[in-house]
Design a protein around this motif. Structure first.
Motif, PDB file in Angstrom:
ATOM      1  N   ALA A 106       0.813  -1.217   0.000  1.00 18.05           N
ATOM      2  CA  ALA A 106       0.000   0.000   0.000  1.00 18.05           C
ATOM      3  C   ALA A 106       0.842   1.262   0.000  1.00 18.05           C
ATOM      4  O   ALA A 106       0.424   2.306  -0.526  1.00 18.05           O
ATOM      5  CB  ALA A 106      -0.932   0.000   1.211  1.00 18.05           C
ATOM      6  N   THR A 107       2.022   1.191   0.579  1.00 18.89           N
ATOM      7  CA  THR A 107       2.893   2.369   0.654  1.00 18.89           C
ATOM      8  C   THR A 107       4.116   2.210  -0.251  1.00 18.89           C
ATOM      9  O   THR A 107       5.134   2.870  -0.039  1.00 18.89           O
ATOM     10  CB  THR A 107       3.351   2.594   2.105  1.00 18.89           C
ATOM     11  OG1 THR A 107       4.057   1.437   2.575  1.00 18.89           O
ATOM     12  CG2 THR A 107       2.164   2.858   3.021  1.00 18.89           C
ATOM     13  N   TYR A 108       4.006   1.337  -1.236  1.00 18.51           N
ATOM     14  CA  TYR A 108       5.156   1.004  -2.084  1.00 18.51           C
ATOM     15  C   TYR A 108       5.664   2.229  -2.829  1.00 18.51           C
ATOM     16  O   TYR A 108       4.886   3.066  -3.302  1.00 18.51           O
ATOM     17  CB  TYR A 108       4.765  -0.086  -3.084  1.00 18.51           C
ATOM     18  CG  TYR A 108       5.898  -0.996  -3.475  1.00 18.51           C
ATOM     19  CD1 TYR A 108       6.652  -1.646  -2.521  1.00 18.51           C
ATOM     20  CD2 TYR A 108       6.212  -1.226  -4.819  1.00 18.51           C
ATOM     21  CE1 TYR A 108       7.690  -2.501  -2.865  1.00 18.51           C
ATOM     22  CE2 TYR A 108       7.245  -2.078  -5.179  1.00 18.51           C
ATOM     23  CZ  TYR A 108       7.982  -2.705  -4.191  1.00 18.51           C
ATOM     24  OH  TYR A 108       9.008  -3.548  -4.543  1.00 18.51           O
ATOM     25  N   ALA A 157      -9.667  -4.087   5.388  1.00 17.62           N
ATOM     26  CA  ALA A 157     -11.038  -3.907   4.902  1.00 17.62           C
ATOM     27  C   ALA A 157     -11.722  -2.721   5.569  1.00 17.62           C
ATOM     28  O   ALA A 157     -12.516  -2.019   4.934  1.00 17.62           O
ATOM     29  CB  ALA A 157     -11.854  -5.174   5.136  1.00 17.62           C
ATOM     30  N   SER A 158     -11.409  -2.480   6.848  1.00 12.23           N
ATOM     31  CA  SER A 158     -12.054  -1.365   7.543  1.00 12.23           C
ATOM     32  C   SER A 158     -11.513  -0.021   7.076  1.00 12.23           C
ATOM     33  O   SER A 158     -12.056   1.037   7.430  1.00 12.23           O
ATOM     34  CB  SER A 158     -11.890  -1.500   9.060  1.00 12.23           C
ATOM     35  OG  SER A 158     -10.535  -1.396   9.453  1.00 12.23           O
ATOM     36  N   TYR A 159     -10.456  -0.032   6.290  1.00 10.61           N
ATOM     37  CA  TYR A 159      -9.964   1.195   5.649  1.00 10.61           C
ATOM     38  C   TYR A 159     -10.516   1.331   4.231  1.00 10.61           C
ATOM     39  O   TYR A 159     -11.022   2.374   3.837  1.00 10.61           O
ATOM     40  CB  TYR A 159      -8.440   1.213   5.613  1.00 10.61           C
ATOM     41  CG  TYR A 159      -7.908   2.464   4.948  1.00 10.61           C
ATOM     42  CD1 TYR A 159      -7.825   3.655   5.648  1.00 10.61           C
ATOM     43  CD2 TYR A 159      -7.513   2.455   3.616  1.00 10.61           C
ATOM     44  CE1 TYR A 159      -7.367   4.816   5.046  1.00 10.61           C
ATOM     45  CE2 TYR A 159      -7.051   3.605   3.000  1.00 10.61           C
ATOM     46  CZ  TYR A 159      -6.977   4.783   3.714  1.00 10.61           C
ATOM     47  OH  TYR A 159      -6.535   5.926   3.107  1.00 10.61           O
ATOM     48  N   PHE A 160     -10.419   0.257   3.444  1.00  9.52           N
ATOM     49  CA  PHE A 160     -10.811   0.322   2.043  1.00  9.52           C
ATOM     50  C   PHE A 160     -12.325   0.424   1.850  1.00  9.52           C
ATOM     51  O   PHE A 160     -12.805   1.255   1.072  1.00  9.52           O
ATOM     52  CB  PHE A 160     -10.296  -0.914   1.291  1.00  9.52           C
ATOM     53  CG  PHE A 160      -8.802  -1.045   1.281  1.00  9.52           C
ATOM     54  CD1 PHE A 160      -8.017  -0.097   0.653  1.00  9.52           C
ATOM     55  CD2 PHE A 160      -8.169  -2.104   1.905  1.00  9.52           C
ATOM     56  CE1 PHE A 160      -6.634  -0.196   0.636  1.00  9.52           C
ATOM     57  CE2 PHE A 160      -6.787  -2.227   1.897  1.00  9.52           C
ATOM     58  CZ  PHE A 160      -6.016  -1.264   1.260  1.00  9.52           C
ATOM     59  N   GLY A 310      -6.608   6.131   9.577  1.00 12.82           N
ATOM     60  CA  GLY A 310      -5.679   5.855   8.491  1.00 12.82           C
ATOM     61  C   GLY A 310      -5.466   4.355   8.351  1.00 12.82           C
ATOM     62  O   GLY A 310      -5.885   3.566   9.205  1.00 12.82           O
ATOM     63  N   LEU A 311      -4.785   3.950   7.286  1.00 10.31           N
ATOM     64  CA  LEU A 311      -4.574   2.536   7.031  1.00 10.31           C
ATOM     65  C   LEU A 311      -3.812   1.860   8.165  1.00 10.31           C
ATOM     66  O   LEU A 311      -4.183   0.770   8.615  1.00 10.31           O
ATOM     67  CB  LEU A 311      -3.829   2.331   5.716  1.00 10.31           C
ATOM     68  CG  LEU A 311      -3.485   0.877   5.380  1.00 10.31           C
ATOM     69  CD1 LEU A 311      -4.754   0.046   5.213  1.00 10.31           C
ATOM     70  CD2 LEU A 311      -2.618   0.782   4.139  1.00 10.31           C
TER      71      LEU A 311
END
Length: 397
Positions: A106-108, A157-160, A310-311
């Motif tokens: 995700a932070t790539y 999932a609770s972020y996306f 946040g994620l």
């Protein structure tokens, strides 16, 4: 005479294709198990992603699955055996490796692309959604069915999901509904729809054209260039099927915006009186009634909290929730759900507590409490600090 089997080596669980110095293709390779995520597979993926991020020559990393699935999610067979044997350490270890991998993707710091040309379920959905470019085909199916097993949608999932239009995320998380490729593009879970017959051509184009870019090209310019290449092979907005849930957004908004699971279910049942013989609303109600009451309430609270987090916050919280689920001290629904799935398939599903009204707020609060300091496995989970600012996992949501 010695058997040839003595020299047989198992196939690697991650196939690595070094297309050229600029592009790497990683393929999940457990087709007989629908590419279920094993600890070995997750560890190897983490190792490769870290190596490619530090390799200045690599400009694009692609991820896909071998066979009919991207991945069916976590290896439920292995997890069930761990739980049955009381091996909580192994369950948590796999979760930690998975969560760290998801956060890394995700932070790539480089363009990364995932192709969904089959099934993505549960935890595999988190890896797919963390990708910068998320391609689907007409063969794609996506779902997070954890509430039907006594668990909750995790791995981010609770972020996306709360960042999908309106309350569509609550609908997907609570019901475990399945989406196809066009629906994933329409709601924002996927960034591009590419017909399966064009995937090989797309991959060849990416390999050739990305290699031609100049060294030192900025990440932003690379992503714009890669997006343009994908657009040449993609369909802008494929048609939705007639029975798509996205045609029911007014009902979803009215019902899944409610404060509690009980209110959501009541609102759906009221809608059903106006929509006689509506297969979609009937199946939606039945999905909720068959799921674990504890899981439903846990899931709704997780999604709602994720709307303002946040994620990294979501992942750390989900890991804590998963710890309590696996311990089975508050409810054994997940442990029993795994057992029924694997060993007691003829056993009637019985959840404890069995009704929504019996699941109290105090019970749910305990899932969000810190790990038991007196428990030997209760190590605080932390994600690595990162200065990366190019988090694109939901760029088109």
């Amino acid at each position: 005479m010695a058997s040839n089997n003595s020299n047989h080596r198992p196939d690697p669980e991650v196939l690595v294709q070094e297309n050229n110095s600029s592009v790497r293709t990683l393929t999940l390779n457990r087709p007989r198990h629908m590419n279920a995520l094993s600890l070995e597979m997750l560890s190897r993926l983490s190792e490769l992603f870290v190596a490619y991020e530090h390799d200045t020559k690599v400009k694009l990393v692609m991820l896909k699955g071998n066979g009919k699935a991207f991945s069916a999610g976590g290896d439920i067979v292995v997890m069930a055996h761990h739980l049955r044997n009381g091996d909580l350490r192994s369950v948590l270890k796999e979760s930690e490796v998975l969560y760290n991998l998801l956060f890394l993707i995700a932070t790539y710091h480089k363009p990364q692309l995932s192709v969904l040309n089959g099934i993505a379920m549960g935890r595999a959905g988190g890896i797919y959604l963390a990708s910068r470019f998320r391609i689907v085909t007409e063969n794609a199916t996506f779902c997070m069915p954890q509430t039907a097993m006594g668990a909750f949608p995790d791995t981010g999932a609770s972020y996306f999901l709360p960042r999908l239009p309106g309350f569509f995320g609550e609908y997907l998380a609570l019901t475990g509904a399945t989406l196809d490729g066009p629906e994933m593009v329409a709601c924002g879970l996927a960034t591009h729809f590419v017909p399966a017959t064009k995937l090989v051509l797309l991959e060849e184009a990416l390999v050739c054209k990305v290699a031609l870019t100049k060294d030192g090209t900025s990440i932003t310019d690379l992503e714009i260039y890669i997006s343009a290449i994908i657009n040449e092979y993609s369909v802008v907005q494929p048609a939705l099927k007639r029975g798509s849930a996205l045609h029911k957004m007014d009902v979803i908004e009215n019902c899944f915006s409610r404060r509690s699971v009980e209110e959501i279910l009541s609102a759906l049942e009221k809608e059903a009186t106006y929509l006689e013989d509506d297969a979609w609303i009937s199946s939606t109600i039945q999905s909720l009634k068959k799921a674990s009451p504890t899981s439903l309430k846990l899931c709704l609270r997780s999604i709602r909290e994720g709307r303002s987090q946040g994620l990294s916050e979501c992942l750390v919280r989900e890991h804590t929730m998963g710890y309590h689920i696996a311990r089975g001290k508050i409810s054994r629904d997940f442990i029993e759900g795994c057992a029924r799935l694997l060993w007691d398939k003829n056993k009637i599903s019985t959840w404890e507590p069995s009704k929504l009204e019996l699941v109290t707020d105090e019970m749910i609060d305990r899932y969000f409490s810190k790990m038991d300091d007196n428990h030997e496995e209760a190590e605080v989970f932390k994600l690595p600090a990162t200065a990366r600012s190019n988090f694109h996992a939901i760029a088109k949501l």
